[in-house]
Design an enzyme around this catalytic site. Structure first.
Site, PDB file in Angstrom:
ATOM      1  N   ARG A 108      -3.791 -10.118   4.446  1.00  0.00           N
ATOM      2  CA  ARG A 108      -4.071 -10.194   3.006  1.00  0.00           C
ATOM      3  C   ARG A 108      -2.842  -9.668   2.278  1.00  0.00           C
ATOM      4  O   ARG A 108      -2.449  -8.517   2.486  1.00  0.00           O
ATOM      5  CB  ARG A 108      -5.308  -9.343   2.707  1.00  0.00           C
ATOM      6  CG  ARG A 108      -5.780  -9.375   1.262  1.00  0.00           C
ATOM      7  CD  ARG A 108      -7.052  -8.527   1.117  1.00  0.00           C
ATOM      8  NE  ARG A 108      -7.553  -8.566  -0.247  1.00  0.00           N
ATOM      9  CZ  ARG A 108      -7.120  -7.800  -1.229  1.00  0.00           C
ATOM     10  NH1 ARG A 108      -6.167  -6.911  -1.016  1.00  0.00           N
ATOM     11  NH2 ARG A 108      -7.643  -7.907  -2.449  1.00  0.00           N
TER      12      ARG A 108
ATOM     13  N   LYS B 224       0.817  -1.226   0.000  1.00  0.00           N
ATOM     14  CA  LYS B 224       0.000   0.000   0.000  1.00  0.00           C
ATOM     15  C   LYS B 224       0.843   1.265   0.000  1.00  0.00           C
ATOM     16  O   LYS B 224       1.931   1.321   0.580  1.00  0.00           O
ATOM     17  CB  LYS B 224      -0.977  -0.032   1.171  1.00  0.00           C
ATOM     18  CG  LYS B 224      -2.027  -1.128   0.925  1.00  0.00           C
ATOM     19  CD  LYS B 224      -3.411  -0.794   1.318  1.00  0.00           C
ATOM     20  CE  LYS B 224      -4.367  -1.830   0.728  1.00  0.00           C
ATOM     21  NZ  LYS B 224      -5.439  -2.201   1.647  1.00  0.00           N
TER      22      LYS B 224
END
Ligand code: HH2
Length: 274
Positions: free
Chosen positions: A254, A218
């Site tokens: 995840r 991210k």
């Protein structure tokens, strides 16, 4: 339908959910797995190297992304789920029809980034199939969520939201031990919000439900490394964030790079459980 195990038994702590995006525009792997054969090869590889489940998605939710029509999402997701019959599969979708078709083919989890707000039929589908479900926090919607994220206190606000969505799920007939909650790193959050959520993840874990975190690659992590326009973080940054989350109580992670996350979490778990 055979009855499912409670989520924490079916997916013991430190489980890794492998990310499989069947999209042209996902922020880190857009276009890589658009062909079903490439997607299936990657999915089986993820399972070989230790993924507890593979999360198959046909719609990017990156900041600025546009919604995908249901037919297009089905066209992307269903052939891949079909090729994974017998394997542990999660469908990453906010659309009840996509979830239903996936669950009919044996998927066991629905990862809904709208926490059952995106489609009024979704809760019923999850309940009908007794599926595991991820309820994720997002402020706003992907197209505009990074415009001006705003909270009184990001951790308390996210906790309150998740509690409300869990209550909604229970009222819709979804069993409590099928539910994962997720603070939704990067979904309507500044860098400071994301760091604060990670620093105080224990407060979210205190809700008592298994917490899934998605920090892999991210952009906030890229920005922490000093790249103000960075869109995709390095593997090293992702692993550090995953280990920090695990230490603070995260249950499932995840991630795109499954083998590395499995190894990192095995070490983190050995330390936490020593
Ligand atoms: N993050 C993304 C997508 N789905 N689901 C959950 N539960 N938690 C997350 O943090 C999460 C998620 C974004 O990552 P990715 O799937 O790689 O990108 P894109 O949405 O662009 O396909």
């Amino acid at each position: 339908m055979t009855r499912r195990l409670p989520a924490k038994e079916r997916f013991p702590r430190s489980a890794v959910m492998g990310v499989l995006n069947i999209t042209p525009d996902s922020f880190s792997d857009g276009g890589v797995h658009l062909q079903p054969a490439a997607a299936l090869a990657e999915a089986w590889h993820m399972l070989d190297v230790g993924a507890a489940i593979v999360d198959v998605g046909g719609e990017s939710t990156r900041p600025g992304s546009q919604p995908v029509p249901v037919e297009k999402e089905l066209e992307r997701v269903i052939p891949v789920v079909q090729g994974l019959i017998g394997a542990p599969v999660s469908v990453d979708t906010a659309k009840a029809e996509v979830a239903r078709r996936g669950l009919e083919l044996g998927a066991e989890m629905v990862n809904d980034v709208t926490a059952l707000r995106g489609d009024p039929a979704m809760a019923e589908v999850v309940a009908e199939f007794d599926a595991y479900v991820v309820l994720m926090h997002m402020q706003g919607e992907p197209r505009t969520m990074q415009d001006n994220p705003n909270y009184d206190d990001v951790v308390s606000d996210v906790c309150r939201f998740l509690e409300e969505r869990v209550a909604f799920a229970l009222a819709a007939g979804i069993a409590e031990d099928r539910i994962f909650v997720d603070p939704g790193f990067g979904f309507g959050k500044t860098l400071e919000h994301n760091v604060e959520l990670l620093r105080r993840l224990e407060e979210i874990c205190r809700l008592g439900l298994p917490v899934l975190v998605g920090l892999s690659r991210k952009s906030s992590l890229a920005r922490l490394l000093g790249d103000p326009r960075g869109l995709v973080a390095t593997l090293a940054a992702s692993l550090a964030a995953a280990a920090a989350a695990y230490e603070r109580g995260a249950w499932m992670v995840r991630a795109h790079d499954v083998r590395e996350h499995v190894e990192a979490l095995r070490v983190a778990a050995a330390v936490v459980n020593a």
